[in-house]
Design a protein around this motif. Structure first.
Motif, PDB file in Angstrom:
ATOM      1  N   TYR A   9       0.836  -1.204   0.000  1.00 52.09           N
ATOM      2  CA  TYR A   9       0.000   0.000   0.000  1.00 52.09           C
ATOM      3  C   TYR A   9       0.874   1.258   0.000  1.00 52.09           C
ATOM      4  CZ  TYR A   9      -4.153  -2.779   0.830  1.00 52.09           C
ATOM      5  OH  TYR A   9      -5.182  -3.662   0.692  1.00 52.09           O
ATOM      6  N   LEU A  46      -4.085   7.759   1.790  1.00 51.96           N
ATOM      7  CA  LEU A  46      -3.961   6.309   1.674  1.00 51.96           C
ATOM      8  C   LEU A  46      -2.944   5.782   2.680  1.00 51.96           C
ATOM      9  CD1 LEU A  46      -4.766   3.758   0.220  1.00 51.96           C
ATOM     10  CD2 LEU A  46      -3.107   4.273  -1.556  1.00 51.96           C
ATOM     11  N   VAL A  49      -4.606   5.552   6.118  1.00 51.90           N
ATOM     12  CA  VAL A  49      -5.520   4.422   6.279  1.00 51.90           C
ATOM     13  C   VAL A  49      -4.733   3.117   6.370  1.00 51.90           C
ATOM     14  CG1 VAL A  49      -7.436   3.160   5.248  1.00 51.90           C
ATOM     15  CG2 VAL A  49      -7.390   5.644   5.157  1.00 51.90           C
ATOM     16  N   LEU A  61      -8.781   4.736  15.877  1.00 52.13           N
ATOM     17  CA  LEU A  61      -9.008   4.991  14.460  1.00 52.13           C
ATOM     18  C   LEU A  61      -8.377   6.327  14.044  1.00 52.13           C
ATOM     19  CD1 LEU A  61     -12.678   3.816  14.031  1.00 52.13           C
ATOM     20  CD2 LEU A  61     -10.705   2.961  12.785  1.00 52.13           C
ATOM     21  N   GLN A  64      -7.761   6.941  10.313  1.00 56.45           N
ATOM     22  CA  GLN A  64      -8.970   7.143   9.498  1.00 56.45           C
ATOM     23  C   GLN A  64      -9.583   8.512   9.757  1.00 56.45           C
ATOM     24  OE1 GLN A  64     -11.733   4.038   9.023  1.00 56.45           O
ATOM     25  NE2 GLN A  64     -10.210   2.414   9.094  1.00 56.45           N
ATOM     26  N   ILE A  71      -9.878  14.759   3.533  1.00 58.78           N
ATOM     27  CA  ILE A  71     -10.866  14.852   2.455  1.00 58.78           C
ATOM     28  C   ILE A  71     -11.666  16.152   2.579  1.00 58.78           C
ATOM     29  CG2 ILE A  71     -12.949  13.801   1.526  1.00 58.78           C
ATOM     30  CD1 ILE A  71     -11.750  11.082   2.282  1.00 58.78           C
TER      31      ILE A  71
ATOM     32  N   LEU C  41      -9.043   8.161  -8.361  1.00 59.40           N
ATOM     33  CA  LEU C  41      -9.683   8.308  -7.062  1.00 59.40           C
ATOM     34  C   LEU C  41     -10.600   7.126  -6.767  1.00 59.40           C
ATOM     35  CD1 LEU C  41     -10.460  12.130  -7.034  1.00 59.40           C
ATOM     36  CD2 LEU C  41      -8.484  10.917  -6.141  1.00 59.40           C
ATOM     37  N   VAL C  44      -8.436   4.437  -5.435  1.00 58.23           N
ATOM     38  CA  VAL C  44      -8.085   4.682  -4.031  1.00 58.23           C
ATOM     39  C   VAL C  44      -9.255   4.321  -3.132  1.00 58.23           C
ATOM     40  CG1 VAL C  44      -7.421   6.444  -2.367  1.00 58.23           C
ATOM     41  CG2 VAL C  44      -6.407   6.425  -4.627  1.00 58.23           C
ATOM     42  N   LEU C  47      -9.242   0.747  -2.624  1.00 55.90           N
ATOM     43  CA  LEU C  47      -8.183   0.345  -1.692  1.00 55.90           C
ATOM     44  C   LEU C  47      -8.603   0.608  -0.250  1.00 55.90           C
ATOM     45  CD1 LEU C  47      -4.976   1.573  -3.547  1.00 55.90           C
ATOM     46  CD2 LEU C  47      -5.689  -0.776  -3.161  1.00 55.90           C
ATOM     47  N   TYR C  48      -9.293   1.720  -0.017  1.00 50.34           N
ATOM     48  CA  TYR C  48      -9.772   2.012   1.337  1.00 50.34           C
ATOM     49  C   TYR C  48     -10.658   0.872   1.820  1.00 50.34           C
ATOM     50  CZ  TYR C  48      -8.276   6.914   1.013  1.00 50.34           C
ATOM     51  OH  TYR C  48      -7.537   8.035   0.903  1.00 50.34           O
ATOM     52  N   ALA C  53     -11.579   0.126   5.633  1.00 47.76           N
ATOM     53  CA  ALA C  53     -12.090   1.451   5.968  1.00 47.76           C
ATOM     54  C   ALA C  53     -13.298   1.725   5.083  1.00 47.76           C
ATOM     55  CB  ALA C  53     -10.999   2.506   5.781  1.00 47.76           C
ATOM     56  N   PHE C  55     -16.168   3.271   5.662  1.00 48.25           N
ATOM     57  CA  PHE C  55     -16.747   4.605   5.696  1.00 48.25           C
ATOM     58  C   PHE C  55     -15.903   5.589   4.866  1.00 48.25           C
ATOM     59  CE2 PHE C  55     -17.252   8.827   7.529  1.00 48.25           C
ATOM     60  CZ  PHE C  55     -18.622   8.980   7.407  1.00 48.25           C
ATOM     61  N   ILE C  56     -14.597   5.469   5.027  1.00 51.93           N
ATOM     62  CA  ILE C  56     -13.698   6.364   4.285  1.00 51.93           C
ATOM     63  C   ILE C  56     -13.864   6.122   2.795  1.00 51.93           C
ATOM     64  CG2 ILE C  56     -11.316   7.104   3.957  1.00 51.93           C
ATOM     65  CD1 ILE C  56     -11.845   7.523   6.713  1.00 51.93           C
ATOM     66  N   THR C  59     -16.966   7.807   1.729  1.00 52.56           N
ATOM     67  CA  THR C  59     -16.755   9.262   1.762  1.00 52.56           C
ATOM     68  C   THR C  59     -15.956   9.702   0.549  1.00 52.56           C
ATOM     69  OG1 THR C  59     -16.615   9.011   4.132  1.00 52.56           O
ATOM     70  CG2 THR C  59     -16.005  11.148   3.230  1.00 52.56           C
ATOM     71  N   GLN C  60     -14.947   8.918   0.242  1.00 53.63           N
ATOM     72  CA  GLN C  60     -14.111   9.220  -0.918  1.00 53.63           C
ATOM     73  C   GLN C  60     -14.982   9.325  -2.172  1.00 53.63           C
ATOM     74  OE1 GLN C  60     -10.817   9.652  -1.179  1.00 53.63           O
ATOM     75  NE2 GLN C  60     -10.138   8.950  -3.171  1.00 53.63           N
ATOM     76  N   VAL C  63     -17.609  12.498  -1.476  1.00 49.53           N
ATOM     77  CA  VAL C  63     -17.050  13.854  -1.407  1.00 49.53           C
ATOM     78  C   VAL C  63     -16.133  14.126  -2.584  1.00 49.53           C
ATOM     79  CG1 VAL C  63     -15.672  15.454  -0.068  1.00 49.53           C
ATOM     80  CG2 VAL C  63     -17.247  13.934   1.081  1.00 49.53           C
ATOM     81  N   TYR C  64     -15.212  13.196  -2.802  1.00 51.09           N
ATOM     82  CA  TYR C  64     -14.236  13.453  -3.850  1.00 51.09           C
ATOM     83  C   TYR C  64     -14.876  13.398  -5.221  1.00 51.09           C
ATOM     84  CZ  TYR C  64      -9.471  14.301  -2.533  1.00 51.09           C
ATOM     85  OH  TYR C  64      -8.334  14.905  -2.145  1.00 51.09           O
ATOM     86  N   ILE C  68     -15.747  17.137  -5.296  1.00 58.27           N
ATOM     87  CA  ILE C  68     -14.586  17.848  -5.818  1.00 58.27           C
ATOM     88  C   ILE C  68     -14.486  17.716  -7.326  1.00 58.27           C
ATOM     89  CG2 ILE C  68     -12.097  18.025  -5.716  1.00 58.27           C
ATOM     90  CD1 ILE C  68     -12.219  17.093  -2.864  1.00 58.27           C
ATOM     91  N   THR C 131     -16.708   0.377  10.304  1.00 58.70           N
ATOM     92  CA  THR C 131     -16.039   1.420  11.081  1.00 58.70           C
ATOM     93  C   THR C 131     -16.934   2.596  11.343  1.00 58.70           C
ATOM     94  OG1 THR C 131     -15.243   2.361   9.045  1.00 58.70           O
ATOM     95  CG2 THR C 131     -13.767   0.871  10.195  1.00 58.70           C
ATOM     96  N   LEU C 135     -16.040   5.406  14.047  1.00 55.02           N
ATOM     97  CA  LEU C 135     -15.599   6.722  13.594  1.00 55.02           C
ATOM     98  C   LEU C 135     -16.494   7.816  14.160  1.00 55.02           C
ATOM     99  CD1 LEU C 135     -14.593   6.361   9.852  1.00 55.02           C
ATOM    100  CD2 LEU C 135     -13.241   7.305  11.700  1.00 55.02           C
TER     101      LEU C 135
END
Lengths: 105, 733, 174, 512
Positions: A9, A46, A49, A61, A64, A71, C41, C44, C47-48, C53, C55-56, C59-60, C63-64, C68, C131, C135
């Motif tokens: 990663y 990345l 995480v 966490l 995260q 973000i 993106l 990524v 990969l999260y 992860a 939730f991330i 979110t990615q 949001v992204y 964005i 998560t 979180l």
């Protein structure tokens, strides 16, 4: 057997970081430069995480949470950058940052 | 501690000009203009200051065989930090023979310059402001004399420099004046930086010995020197650092006292008003450097100071050589000047070289003595030149000539001052110059090597040159035919406010030498001046009757009256000092006579305007001078052109290397090319230029990186971080 | 050969993340740049999720990619007359070689660090449980201060950005 | 679930009292934004006074916090609290410093020509937001908080730089600022992620303990440290992250340039020094050396910081030599000043075990002097620029006659920046040099001396222009309020230069 580990990663993140730097250096268009910035931010996110998954104390966490903030702040930053860019565009009619170089000596 | 009256009076002397300045400044702050009577305020302040100085002089210094009992006092100014790590600065005050004598000199010249300026500057714009600057200058100079702490001395030193900057640039609307002031300032920064570095080195070494004390006071420095002589104290193992610190301090002196090769600001400083030239750039401020190394003499002398066997100190050798070279170098340049004030400026450099050399050859008495006499006759010369310039409205000597009849008082005083500076017997300059030459000769005889005789040789040649060029100035200005008929017609003697100071200074130039006659003022008690101002007395004054000094004195050989227990080196020196006395006396007499006669022949008899002007073989002159023909021919066609070439070359060196460094490096390429054919110093030159232009080029480079393109910024940033990483990893292994 | 699903997923997603990232350097025009970024993106985000992860990852995407990137596309549309066929100067590259060489050096340095450090592995959060709750708790307890502060930040950023991008009234009148 | 909500409520209730100044700043931001939105035709003067009131209230709360030492908003661990913020004397000094800068910038903004006929509420809101961000930077003890603080301050700064929408230079400066700033923060968080990976924590205390036994080699740590340093150096405007500085200083409205050059730099130093202190606590990480022997080596921060200091002062001063635009020249000058200040940090990093090392007093003292001299310089430039449109050095010709007090003030500030007695800049620089020499950084001190000599050229260029060159322009009416502000900024320079003992003593109270 190839086990996917933390290092993999991290290498992906390092590649994205490098690509982001490459984008910023080689692109003319301000919006493309911003895309490069997003790549760099994603690389760091990345990393966070991945570290959270592999090497942080198991209960927490922190990584995260940090990524969430990255973000959010990236979104805010993009909004500011595009707003300023639009304003500059209204004055100069170009988004080529190479041409936005009146401030120099 | 009860403050002695003497300290109070001394502080009053210092504070009065400051008060005059403050009144003017506050008035300007409140009423948006200076008081109209600022000239009176300043003049009265310095007048009272002078009266108090003279009171101290007569009541204390002149009484008693060895002058006054030195008094010291100190106030804690501030302490940074606490305990042993604190950096402490005291306001240390010392009043002794030297201080009072310098007070008198500075105040006399300053007072006369104030009086003179009231007439000379009257028509100028910003007339009150001129006096404001003068007051601040007088205060700074007096403050410099009264401190006995290196840091305080440095602060006043800087103040003096700032005043000089203001005053040189007084006519700032003239571009040359602005440039000259900038040049003086920038050049002095070089010296100041070195001086400060020297102070730090000294302070750093002493702080280990006396943690948490005000270590930069003179007393501590002398104590360390004394201890060093006995093989103990904070400086053991740091001898070379002490020597370097001494030399760094000396570089400070070199800029302020215009020593080669850092002298170039002084001639340009003549852009300032003439009274300023007299006060600052001839009589007092430029002497501050000499005063400083006189006070710092034990530091320069180093390890051998206590035993008296210090003539091998490397710092002293450097000082002696720099002084000697400056004396000769500036003397040759003075030969070819056509501007009256510039001629005098170079002569000042040359005389300052004498003083510095005197310190270098081990005699601060001779150096200070020459400083005193020089202050009077050079101030007289400058004010006289101001009077002439006032009359003909030109500084060029080609516009002058024949003014003798029109301006009798100016002429008479100028003549007396010229005789004095040339070293004519019965005039003050004779005694002081002879003292310097004698010491230089003793130094040569003592070392008895080719190198040892160099300072003396330089000084002796300069003695001849001095007589020659001073009389050249005199003859070209006051004798012969008028250069400019129109200007001559309008010339007239200056008003009394200007001539009276001239007369007073001329009288002083005549009699000031009396203080050093063997019989002195108090008849028959030895060398009057030398007994009061010499390094031992100065050291004793600073240290007071402390146990440290008692210890030091017990081990200190009394150099001026060699005792039986003096070691060999010391007695050898004294032996030589006595044996060389008479030959030196005769030699300097000859130099004066030859110099004056040569000038007379060339400029009065041959009516030449230039020192090579005698070449056209006028029939009449050839008949008259037939006996001297070959000498004359040789002199005019061989010696003089050679000397002139040397002078030109020296001047060119001066102009191109050092001026250009200061004024900007852009024009340098051509100078290098010009130089390549002539001077062997190309390497040095190139290095000097290289550092200057490469600095600007680097600046250009770093500026070029910021080219307005954000992508390139990021690129350079990433590279920069990369280089930082490489460096950090390499540096840490 | 025994290759498990996770490994395949990782390499697939890593390719999706990295190759488009370099295509952003090389793409011809600005719209392609934006879409290559989108692909990267997404990779990524995958990969999260692979890292546990969830939730991330979402979110990615939200949001992204939802925010964005849309912002960026709006920017492109508002500032370009013909985004797909611009003259080479305005959207093209300056010096791809310098960019790629610098990127290579940067990668080399970073790779040397991440491969060299013996990061302690195996004590992280590897149970794979969702998560979101955790979180949420973290953001309202340990990280409540940054959480609240970032709302202030978003407030003034949005006001400022609106002020900045708004057409000037004085221009409109003139 | 219920339990978590209870915990959250408790944390907030306990923490609120520790962040009253910050809450007041948040409130100020909101009030100013709302005032602009809802009160039609609100005058710039009114919003300015609202801002002044808000800042003064915040200042009062801050003064009440003096002497407090507490971690706020975080979690409890076995060996103590892990707060997001640590309110201590160090943070307090920099917070007061930043707040004072913001207060000085308000009259400058009120006077600024381009700001007179427009709604200013948002500008002051951005000023308050930037100040809030810098407050967080000064007290953050958690990497996330430090990052958030930096971004907070940066984003407000981007918007404020481009605030004058009619000004092309402002927009261009703002765009470069935002791009460069994003890259810098990207580089920094990449480094932060490496540290997080090596230590498993975001809190300084835990990081310090974990680094002590870290498996990373020193070289790898150095690289992570340099990446992080990049982000901090960007806020400090130090080499190699200085590129944004000239463009942004030139483009931004002058009052905000003043704010950036003083407050932003100070906050950058604050966040960096606190991070550095944590990083080098416990005598630095332990490394496995030759033959597997464990040994403790002090980490290479001094090397990095000293190199950055040397580069900053040199690049800044050399770059300034050529500048004709005054704001640009001061931008380079501020890069050089960052170099001098970094010298103090290098001494601090090098001197943990030395008698006079580990001492932040010289840094604090120099910052106090820097506050007055840089704000004074920008104040004059702003006042004169607003009235005459002066931007280049030659535009300041004859200022000595046209506005004598303004010229005098600017002259004193120039001399102080140069380090001439009897000004505060001299004393500050002396202390920096002294401590550098005492801690075996002689080469750096010598370089600083050489740099000071170089810098004389451009500082004197301005002085010469003001006093020795003629200009046709008439007398400039500066206004009594501006003169009063100038007096408040310039007079302390002499106090700092002459009677500095109390302030030097005062500046000793802000270490860790």
């Amino acid at each position: 057997m190839l086990d996917v580990s933390l290092k993999h990663y991290l290498l992906v993140a390092a590649l994205m970081f490098a690509a982001g730097v490459g984008v910023i250096i080689s692109r003319r268009n301000a919006i493309a430069v911003l895309c490069g910035v997003e790549l760099i931010l994603n690389a760091a996110a990345l990393n966070f995480v991945a570290f959270n998954r592999y090497s942080a104390p198991s209960g927490r966490l922190d990584g995260q949470v940090f990524t969430i903030f990255i973000i959010i702040l990236a979104a805010a930053e993009a909004a500011i950058a595009l707003a300023i860019l639009l304003n500059l565009f209204q004055q100069t009619n170009t988004v080529d940052v190479d041409e936005a170089d009146t401030l120099r000596e | 501690m009860q403050m002695p009256d003497t300290i109070l009076i001394a502080l009053l002397i210092v504070a009065l000009p400051l008060a005059a300045w403050t009144i003017g400044f506050l008035h300007a702050a409140v009423r948006r203009r200076l008081p109209a009577c600022q000239d009176w305020i300043s003049t009265v302040a310095v007048g009272v200051s002078l009266a108090l100085s003279l009171y101290l002089m007569f009541s204390q210094v002149l009484a008693g065989p060895a002058g006054m009992q030195a008094v010291t006092h100190s106030w804690r100014w501030f302490a940074i930090g606490s305990g042993d790590n604190a950096f402490v600065l005291n306001f240390d005050v010392l009043v002794d023979n030297l201080t009072v004598a310098m007070f008198c000199v500075v105040n006399i010249v300053a007072f006369l310059v104030h009086v003179y300026s009231r007439s000379y500057m009257h028509a100028e714009d910003r007339y009150p402001r001129f006096f404001l600057h003068l007051s601040l200058f007088t205060f700074s100079m007096l403050g410099l004399l009264v401190t006995s702490n290196l840091m305080m001395l440095f602060i006043f030193w800087e103040l003096v420099g700032v005043c000089s900057y203001f005053l040189i640039g007084f006519f700032f609307l003239k571009k040359s004046a602005g440039d000259a002031s900038k040049k003086a300032f920038v050049l002095n920064r070089i010296g100041d930086a070195c001086f400060m570095a020297g102070i730090f080195m000294i302070g750093g070494l002493l702080a280990k010995q006396w943690p948490g004390e005000s270590v930069l006071s003179f007393q501590r420095i002398w104590e360390s020197i004394a201890m060093l002589g006995h093989g103990q104290g904070p400086w053991i193992g740091h001898e070379s650092e002490v020597a370097i610190a001494g030399l760094l301090v000396f570089v400070g002196c070199m800029t302020k006292s215009a020593q080669f090769p850092l002298h170039v600001w002084l001639p340009d400083a003549m852009e300032g008003p003439t009274p300023v030239s007299a006060l600052i750039h001839a009589a007092t401020m430029v002497a501050a450097g000499v005063y400083m190394i006189v006070r710092m003499f034990p530091l320069m002398a180093g390890k051998g100071y206590v035993s008296g066997d210090f003539l091998d100190s490397p710092a002293l050798w450097v000082i002696a050589f720099i002084g000697g070279i400056t004396a000769l170098f500036s003397g040759t340049i003075a030969l070819v000047q056509t501007d009256l004030k510039k001629g005098l400026a170079y002569s000042t450099c040359s005389q300052l070289g004498y003083m510095v050399m005197a310190v270098g050859v081990g005699s601060i008495s001779a150096g200070m003595f020459h400083l005193f006499t020089h202050a009077f006759f050079k101030a007289c010369l400058f004010l006289g030149s101001g009077s002439v310039i006032h009359a003909v409205h030109s500084q060029e000597m080609k516009d002058m000539g024949g003014l003798r009849a029109k301006m009798p008082i100016t002429y008479a005083t100028f003549l007396i001052a010229c005789l004095a500076i040339a070293g004519t017997p019965l005039f003050s300059g004779f005694l002081s110059k002879e003292a310097v030459l004698g010491q230089a000769a003793a130094f040569g005889a003592h070392h008895d090597s080719l190198l040892g005789w160099v300072p003396f040789t330089l000084a002796a040649v300069t003695a001849f040159l001095t007589a020659f060029y001073m009389f050249r100035l005199l003859f070209l200005t006051f004798h012969g035919k008028p250069g400019d008929r129109h200007k001559f017609e309008h010339a007239h003697e200056s008003p009394a406010a200007m001539t009276m100071p001239l007369v007073v200074l001329a009288v002083l130039a005549l009699i000031a030498g009396g203080i050093a006659l063997p019989f002195g003022l108090d008849l028959g008690t030895g060398h009057w001046f030398q007994d009061r101002v010499n390094d031992q007395v100065l050291v004793q004054n600073t240290m007071g009757n402390t146990p440290a000094f008692a210890d030091m004195q017990a081990n200190m050989v009394h150099r001026h009256d060699p005792l039986p227990n003096a070691n060999e080196a010391v007695s050898s020196f004294h032996h030589h000092a006595h044996t060389v006395h008479m030959p030196v006396l005769l030699m300097s007499l000859c130099a004066v006579l030859i110099g004056i006669s040569a000038a007379w022949l060339l400029f009065v008899r041959r009516r030449s305007h230039d020192i090579v002007g005698g070449i056209p073989p006028l029939a009449k002159a050839r008949v008259v001078m037939s006996n001297l023909y070959y000498v004359d021919w040789f002199y005019c066609n061989r010696v003089v052109p050679t000397v002139k070439d040397i002078a030109d070359l020296a001047k060119a060196f001066d102009k191109s290397v050092i001026d250009a460094l200061v004024n900007g490096v852009a024009r340098f390429g051509t100078h290098i090319a010009w130089f390549a054919g002539r001077v062997d110093s190309l390497v040095v030159d190139g290095a000097v230029n290289g550092s200057g232009s490469s600095m600007l080029a680097l600046g250009q480079f770093f500026r070029g990186l910021v080219n307005g393109k954000i992508q390139d910024y990021v690129k350079y940033t990433v590279w920069g971080l990369g280089l930082l990483m490489i460096w950090a990893v390499l540096a840490r292994g | 050969m025994d290759i498990d699903f996770g490994t395949i997923m990782f390499f697939a997603l890593a390719l999706v993340a990295v190759v488009p990232a370099f295509m952003v350097v090389l793409a011809r025009d600005i719209v392609r740049v934006a879409f290559w970024l989108l692909a990267s993106l997404c990779g990524v985000a995958g990969l999260y999720i692979l890292l546990g992860a969830d939730f991330i990852g979402l979110t990615q995407v939200l949001v992204y990619i939802g925010g964005i990137l849309v912002l960026i596309l709006f920017g492109i549309m508002m500032t370009s007359k013909d985004p797909l066929r611009q003259k080479a100067g305005a959207s093209g590259q300056r010096s791809v070689v310098t960019g790629l060489v610098t990127a290579a050096i940067v990668f080399a340095v970073l790779a040397a660090v991440v491969l060299g450090v013996g990061f302690e592995e195996g004590k992280g959060r590897s149970d794979g449980s969702p998560t979101t709750t955790a979180l949420g708790e973290a953001l309202l307890t340990d990280y409540v201060l940054p959480f609240e502060l970032v709302s202030v930040l978003l407030l003034f950023v949005l006001c400022g950005a609106a002020y900045m991008a708004r057409r000037r009234r004085e221009d409109a009148h003139a | 679930m219920q339990n978590s909500i209870e915990t959250a409520r408790r944390i907030v209730a306990e923490g609120m009292s520790g962040i009253i100044p910050e809450i007041l700043l948040c409130a100020l931001v909101c009030v100013l934004l709302l005032a602009d939105l809802f009160i039609r035709g609100i005058k710039p003067r009114t919003t300015a006074w609202i801002a002044v009131l808000g800042f003064v209230a915040c200042g009062a709360a801050l003064i009440a916090r003096n002497g407090v030492h507490a971690e706020v908003f975080g979690w409890q661990q076995a060996d103590g609290m892990r707060g997001m913020l640590l309110n201590d004397q160090f943070a307090w000094f920099f917070q007061v410093f930043v707040l004072a800068t913001a207060l000085v910038c308000i009259p400058m903004a009120m006077d600024h020509a381009a700001f007179r006929a427009r709604r200013m509420g948002e500008f002051y809101a951005l000023l308050a937001a930037a100040t809030l961000g810098m407050f967080l930077m000064a007290s953050a003890t958690n990497l996330l908080m430090a990052y958030l603080g930096i971004e907070f301050a940066s984003m407000a700064s981007y918007l404020a730089t481009a605030y004058d929408k009619r000004d092309r230079a402002g927009s261009e400066g703002g765009l470069k600022y935002v791009i460069y700033g994003s890259v810098a923060s990207g580089i920094m968080i990449y480094g932060l992620s490496l540290i997080y990976g090596m230590t498993g924590s975001l809190h300084y205390t835990d990081i310090a303990q974990a680094l002590h036994v870290s498996a990373a080699t020193e070289g790898q740590l150095l690289i992570a440290a340099i990446l992080i340093f990049g982000g901090f150096a960007y806020k400090m405007a130090a080499v190699p992250m200085h590129f944004w500085c000239p463009d942004v200083y030139e483009g931004a409205p002058t009052p905000f340039t003043a704010y950036l050059s003083v407050a932003s730099k100070a906050a950058g130093f604050a966040v960096f020094v606190r991070f550095l202190a944590a990083f080098t606590a416990h005598g630095g990480p332990t490394f496995t050396g030759f033959g597997g022997m464990e040994f403790e080596a002090s980490f290479g921060w001094p090397v990095i910081v000293a190199a950055a200091a040397a580069l900053s002062m040199t690049v800044g001063n050399l770059g300034a030599l050529w500048q004709t635009n005054v704001k640009r020249m001061l931008a380079y000058s501020s890069i050089a000043q960052a170099g001098y200040l970094l010298m103090a940090v290098a001494v601090y990093a090098a001197g943990h075990d030395k008698p006079n090392g580990g001492d932040l007093a010289p840094l604090v003292f120099y910052f106090i002097a820097y506050f007055f001299m840089n704000l004074g310089a920008f104040h004059v430039i702003s006042v004169v620029g607003s009235r005459t449109g002066a931007v280049t050095v030659s535009d300041f010709a004859g200022l000595g006659r046209r506005a004598p007090w303004m010229a005098f003030g600017l002259g004193v500030c120039m001399l102080s920046l140069l380090g001439m007695p009897p000004t505060g800049g001299f004393v500050g620089k002396m202390q920096l040099l002294q401590t550098a020499v005492e801690n075996n950084l002689v080469w750096l001190a010598v370089l600083a001396g050489i740099n000071t000599a170089i810098s004389a050229f451009y500082y004197f260029k301005l002085l010469k222009s003001m006093y020795l060159e003629k200009s046709a322009g008439g007398v400039i009416q500066s206004g009594s309020a501006n003169l009063a502000v100038l007096a408040l900024l310039v007079a302390p320079l002499f106090v700092l230069g002459l009677a500095f003992s109390p302030i030097a003593e005062f500046s000793r109270g802000f270490g860790f």
